[in-house]
Design an enzyme around this catalytic site. Structure first.
Site, PDB file in Angstrom:
ATOM      1  N   ASN A 148       0.809  -1.228   0.000  1.00  0.00           N
ATOM      2  CA  ASN A 148       0.000   0.000   0.000  1.00  0.00           C
ATOM      3  C   ASN A 148       0.842   1.278   0.000  1.00  0.00           C
ATOM      4  O   ASN A 148       0.484   2.264  -0.642  1.00  0.00           O
ATOM      5  CB  ASN A 148      -0.991  -0.011   1.170  1.00  0.00           C
ATOM      6  N   GLU A 245       3.268  -4.138  12.525  1.00  0.00           N
ATOM      7  CA  GLU A 245       2.163  -3.188  12.441  1.00  0.00           C
ATOM      8  C   GLU A 245       1.120  -3.871  11.569  1.00  0.00           C
ATOM      9  O   GLU A 245       1.357  -4.104  10.382  1.00  0.00           O
ATOM     10  CB  GLU A 245       2.680  -1.911  11.809  1.00  0.00           C
ATOM     11  N   CYS A 279      -3.288   1.292   6.522  1.00  0.00           N
ATOM     12  CA  CYS A 279      -3.743   0.650   7.761  1.00  0.00           C
ATOM     13  C   CYS A 279      -4.332   1.666   8.733  1.00  0.00           C
ATOM     14  O   CYS A 279      -5.062   1.303   9.635  1.00  0.00           O
ATOM     15  CB  CYS A 279      -2.596  -0.110   8.406  1.00  0.00           C
ATOM     16  N   GLU A 444       7.584   1.164  16.442  1.00  0.00           N
ATOM     17  CA  GLU A 444       8.733   1.712  15.730  1.00  0.00           C
ATOM     18  C   GLU A 444       8.570   3.237  15.758  1.00  0.00           C
ATOM     19  O   GLU A 444       7.566   3.754  16.221  1.00  0.00           O
ATOM     20  CB  GLU A 444       8.832   1.131  14.324  1.00  0.00           C
TER      21      GLU A 444
HETATM   22  O1  6OD Z   1       3.877   6.633   8.284  1.00  0.00           O
HETATM   23  C1  6OD Z   1       4.416   5.653   8.775  1.00  0.00           C
HETATM   24  O2  6OD Z   1       5.528   5.734   9.324  1.00  0.00           O
HETATM   25  C2  6OD Z   1       3.760   4.356   8.746  1.00  0.00           C
HETATM   26  N1  6OD Z   1       4.415   3.361   9.379  1.00  0.00           N
HETATM   27  C3  6OD Z   1       2.586   4.169   8.095  1.00  0.00           C
HETATM   28  C4  6OD Z   1       1.927   2.933   8.029  1.00  0.00           C
HETATM   29  C5  6OD Z   1       0.864   2.751   7.245  1.00  0.00           C
HETATM   30  C6  6OD Z   1       0.248   1.476   7.074  1.00  0.00           C
HETATM   31  O3  6OD Z   1      -0.488   1.208   6.134  1.00  0.00           O
END
Ligand code: 6OD
Length: 464
Positions: A148, A245, A279, A444
């Site tokens: 994504n 995540e 997400c 993280e």
């Molecule tokens: O913006 C970010 O650092 C991050 N880990 C976004 C995650 C998005 C998941 O779809």
């Protein structure tokens, strides 16, 4: 002839393995030919990473940080190419790709260079005793990346893993290999030592070979909860650390004292950005009853204006459409949307807003990951919090209110790793990032990333 993508192992391009197609989701046509990394190819990548690990770990932090800045420079030098490949793989809007996806790649490397350089070390004193900690890298980290936000998320994991002194084997999604292949070119262009970054392509089985490999010392993954628990089982016998995540079923709470223009615009963003394929996207919207009708009308009107990004694959489009069928069967009312976009050869579905379904419905409990949300009214603050927390997931939540006390009160009661107030997806890369419940394990971001990608050794000595 399609563009060929080869694995990147020990600084070399390795075009081995059964070829597989990658498609442009806007047209549904094949654009690249990639190769499946089998167990042997994965083994060679892990060995290359292991061979490079000692010298990389021994570099002074300042030198690794300098490599991170060179990677960022390399990304900026290839900015337009990266934008083009990311759009070809995903169908993202140009504006978003130019302002979010690709710049975040460079920002990830620059930020973690700084965060690592400024990381404090601990010392503890007892009478006649000094204890302190030193941090060692895990070794070789498997970086498993979803489709994504392919470049943003790959670099979000790579930067802290590398600056902490690990070498890596990356497994991008089979749907989005393009920006990873360009990163391999950048690694070669800047002369990054061979084996520090290795990239293997393929489907889930390739990811399986990677995380099961005895030469892997830790796994970072963003993706579905189901895949996360499969990875956890795969590393359980070797007791390796994981950082995950995972899925979300994120709630937005819109209170009657909200700035309505802002709340409508923000909710349109949080529901429909990236075709709802983030997400962090909102899938459950709870609105205080006094403003429910107006909010619903304005949200539905706005949904007609949002950028239509295709679903990543025909399979994913069909999954999203199956939830529309389910909503119909379960008695939901469609305020807008509810089908595939007619006449499109790409994987498009309509921005969709549903109301009237029970909280216990599959539509309201399972992550759909498309341009879709469910609207429901609430009466009191307690009820809003209870509804938001009723999910098995707990990644992100959004609160829309002008009440300062309410903002803090509600935000602190929400069972989510991330709460945005009067905004959505506003990032400070130094903050902890991750979810509770089925949305993940570990955090993280900032020093939390460095904590995951390294292990402290405590040294205690008697001062005699
Ligand atoms: O913006 C970010 O650092 C991050 N880990 C976004 C995650 C998005 C998941 O779809």
């Amino acid at each position: 002839m399609f563009e060929q993508i080869a694995h990147f192992i020990g600084g070399e391009l390795v075009a081995e393995g059964t070829p597989f197609p990658a498609y442009d989701p806007v047209t549904g046509k094949q654009i690249r030919e990639v190769h499946v990394a089998d167990r042997d190819v994965v083994d060679r990548a892990v060995r290359a990473a292991r061979a490079a690990a000692p010298a990389w770990a021994e570099l002074p932090m300042a030198e690794r940080a300098a490599w991170m800045r060179r990677l960022a420079d390399g990304i900026e030098a290839r900015f337009d190419d990266l934008v083009d490949v990311e759009i070809a793989d995903t169908g993202k809007p140009v504006e978003q790709t130019r302002t979010l996806d690709i710049p975040r790649g460079a920002a990830n490397f620059r930020s973690f260079a700084e965060i690592a350089a400024q990381r404090p070390s601990n010392a503890f004193h007892l009478p006649g005793v000094l204890s302190y900690t030193v941090h060692r890298p895990l070794g070789v980290v498997a970086v498993v990346v979803p489709w994504n936000l392919p470049f943003l998320l790959m670099t979000w994991k790579l930067a802290p893993a590398l600056v902490a002194g690990n070498t890596v084997v990356v497994k991008p999604s089979e749907n989005t290999p393009g920006s990873a292949a360009l990163l391999a070119e950048i690694c070669r262009e800047i002369g990054l030592p061979p084996g520090v970054v290795n990239i293997v392509y393929g489907y889930g089985a390739t990811g399986g070979h990677l995380v099961e490999h005895p030469g892997i010392d830790g796994v970072t993954f963003t993706g579905s909860t189901r895949t996360g628990s499969t990875i956890m089982r795969a590393v359980a016998d070797r007791v390796k650390p994981v950082s995950f995540e995972l899925g979300g079923k994120n709630a937005a709470l819109v209170f009657e004292d909200a700035d309505l223009d802002k709340a409508v615009a923000g909710t349109l963003r949080s529901v429909f950005t990236n075709g709802g394929q983030v997400c962090l996207c909102t899938e459950r919207v709870y609105v205080q009853r006094s403003i429910f009708d107006e909010f619903a009308r304005r949200l539905a009107a706005g949904a007609g204006e949002v950028y239509r990004q295709p679903m990543i694959s025909a399979e994913h489009r069909d999954k999203v459409l199956s939830y529309f069928d389910l909503a119909r069967e379960e008695g939901g009312e469609f305020l807008t949307g509810g089908g595939a976009v007619p006449g499109e050869s790409g994987y498009y579905v309509e921005p969709t807003i549903v109301t009237g379904l029970p909280e216990s419905s599959r539509f309201n409990t399972e992550e759909i990951f498309g341009p879709v949300c469910h609207l429901r009214p609430f009466d009191t603050e307690d009820e809003a919090v209870e509804l938001a927390n009723s999910s098995q997931y707990g990644l992100a939540a959004t609160v829309w209110t002008t009440g300062l006390g309410r903002a803090h009160r509600v935000a602190q009661r929400l069972e989510a790793g991330l709460v945005w107030v009067n905004t959505w997806y506003l990032r400070d890369l130094r903050t902890p990032f991750g979810g509770v419940k089925l949305s993940g394990i570990g955090r993280e971001g900032g020093t939390q990333s460095l904590d995951f990608y390294s292990e402290p050794t405590t040294i205690t000595m008697e001062l005699t």
